[in-house]
Design an enzyme around this catalytic site. Structure first.
Site, short mmCIF file in Angstrom:
data_model
loop_
_atom_site.label_atom_id
_atom_site.label_comp_id
_atom_site.label_asym_id
_atom_site.label_seq_id
_atom_site.Cartn_x
_atom_site.Cartn_y
_atom_site.Cartn_z
CG HIS A 66 -1.28 15.55 9.12
ND1 HIS A 66 -0.06 16.12 8.85
CD2 HIS A 66 -1.62 14.85 8.00
CE1 HIS A 66 0.33 15.78 7.62
NE2 HIS A 66 -0.61 15.02 7.09
CE LYS A 96 -16.03 7.82 2.77
NZ LYS A 96 -15.58 7.19 1.50
CE LYS A 108 -10.27 8.62 -2.84
NZ LYS A 108 -11.06 7.68 -2.02
CG ASN A 235 -15.67 -4.07 -5.70
OD1 ASN A 235 -16.07 -3.56 -4.65
ND2 ASN A 235 -15.09 -5.24 -5.72
CB SER A 364 -9.02 -0.14 4.53
OG SER A 364 -9.18 -0.39 3.15
#
Length: 472
Positions: A66, A96, A108, A235, A364
């Site tokens: 967080h 990342k 996740k 993908n 994103s």
């Protein structure tokens, strides 16, 4: 169905963090806080099947850090989903995002199912119930936790998630920002589908353009003529292979879970993908050699190996047989820590997952920003720019007495589309992050790009905590 070994991706990630911390002066308490998962939510819910029977499914959403909000990370549908896997993937997302300077914490999620065993109606009920469970515990929201597609999920599932979230939060004007990877009709973003594979291409291209590094590997600079093997033609693998082929690389091997194709003369990726979709695999493909035990292809001779499937694919068992000079980790955690030590001793360059597959979270981020601003990229300025360029060309023509052709005129005055701007931002992110990571590697005198990446990420996360006054 559980994993056959006690391998823990989360422990591997923590080990990589410990290796990086040796090169930094970091408070032990702060290091421990950074490593641990902040929140772990494991829950069970029932599914009523079409025949009237019931089964109980297990879902997860884990928020690793967080230090920045919202947290960000995909949702995975796989029978291999368990707490250790989700913890490890959530932790990777934290580092990342920090490495590529995206202002998210890591998270996740997943459901322990094989999605192929369920029909569309069942998958919709599963997804909507999973979303409702996250809403109840405030584990989803544009300012809290923003999921995305992962293995076994896609734009369809994201559309179900945003529709469910909006039904629970009709007063929230930014509700579309609760999830990314949505269809364009649901305020997704142009370029998101190919984003991760495009990022893999940008990252590998940047690596092979460093002449000194390629000379040390016994390779020439650039992608042209490089022999490439790809594991996984989903993908990420498909778009990685497609863009590398278009840039002059030669894909000679493709491995999938139900067999692979080997062809030293080169594989037409788009043809192979069409065949795979139609026939549910590569068996019977008229070009190249079908390899039943596809994992063997990973050990075949090539310049660049791109594992783009699941984690734990290159282990201590097969690392010594890897012949690639460069491994580009398009998947999450495909090379174990033990295997990496063997590969580095052999002089193999490993471009780490925490960097190389960051294209998805980067785009994103752009989608999330679009949803918060409620306007498409380029919408306000595109026509203005086109008119400005049109006047500039007219001025040049008047001054020179020469006229541009219609094709030249169209190319020069065309304003940037949303996709153009997204890919430009992605390229800038990937290029800058690689240069930072490679420079850190050389400044610290270390072999591992992964360790260099974790060093950069740890520095940035630590600064976030220290600026809050939590640690000295």
């Amino acid at each position: 169905m559980k994993k056959a070994t006690e391998y823990s991706l989360f422990n591997d990630v923590c080990s990589f963090v410990d290796d990086a911390a040796k090169h930094l002066e970091i408070h032990p308490g702060l290091l421990e806080q950074i490593k641990q998962c902040n929140s772990i939510y494991k829950f069970h819910f029932p599914l009523r099947n079409d025949d009237g029977t019931y089964e109980t499914l297990t879902g997860y959403r884990i928020q690793h850090s967080h230090h920045k909000l919202p947290v960000k990370g995909g949702i995975r549908y796989s029978e291999f989903v368990d707490e250790e896997e989700v913890k490890g993937l959530a932790a990777l997302m934290t580092y990342k995002c920090a490495l590529v300077n995206i202002p998210f914490g890591g998270a996740k999620g997943g459901i322990s199912i094989n999605p192929l065993k369920y029909n569309v109606n069942q998958l919709e009920r599963i997804t909507r119930r999973y979303t409702a469970e996250l809403i109840k515990k405030k584990f989803i929201g544009p300012a809290i936790d923003v999921p995305a597609p992962d293995y076994g999920t896609g734009a369809r599932e994201m559309a179900w998630i945003v529709d469910t979230f909006e039904a629970f939060s009709p007063e929230l004007i930014n509700a579309k920002g609760c999830v990314t990877g949505k269809p364009l009709s649901q305020h997704g973003i142009e370029g998101r589908t190919e984003a991760t594979g495009q990022g893999v291409f940008f990252g590998i291209r940047e690596a092979v353009n460093v002449e000194d590094d390629m000379k040390a590997l016994g390779l020439t600079k650039g992608l042209r003529g490089k022999k490439v093997i790809v594991q996984g033609l989903g993908n990420v693998g498909f778009y990685s292979a497609k863009y590398i082929s278009e840039a002059g690389g030669k894909v000679i091997g493709v491995a999938e879970w139900n067999g692979g194709i080997w062809d030293e003369s080169g594989i037409n990726i788009e043809e192979l993908k069409k065949y795979q979709i139609k026939n549910k695999g590569f068996k019977g493909y008229p070009k190249g050699e079908f390899i039943k035990n596809s994992k063997e292809i990973l050990t075949y001779d090539c310049d660049i190996l791109i594992p783009a499937a699941l984690e734990n694919q290159i282990t201590i068992e097969n690392a010594a047989n890897i012949k690639a000079k460069i491994i580009g980790e398009a998947a999450n955690g495909p090379v174990t820590q033990e295997a990496e030590k063997v590969l580095l001793e052999k002089g193999v360059m490993i471009i780490p997952d925490m960097y190389l597959n960051a294209g998805g979270v980067t785009v994103s981020y752009f989608e999330w920003l679009k949803n918060l601003s409620r306007v498409s990229f380029g919408k306000l300025e595109k026509r203005y720019d086109m008119e400005k360029y049109r006047k500039l060309l007219a001025t040049i023509e008047n001054a020179t007495g020469e006229e541009f052709t219609e094709e030249e005129r169209d190319a020069l005055i065309r304003g940037a589309s949303e996709r153009d701007l997204v890919l430009s931002g992605l390229e800038e992110t990937m290029v800058t992050a690689y240069q930072d990571m490679n420079r850190t590697r050389k400044e610290k005198g270390i072999e591992s790009l992964r360790t260099a990446g974790f060093i950069l990420a740890l520095e940035r996360i630590a600064i976030s905590y220290m600026d809050l006054g939590i640690f000295p």
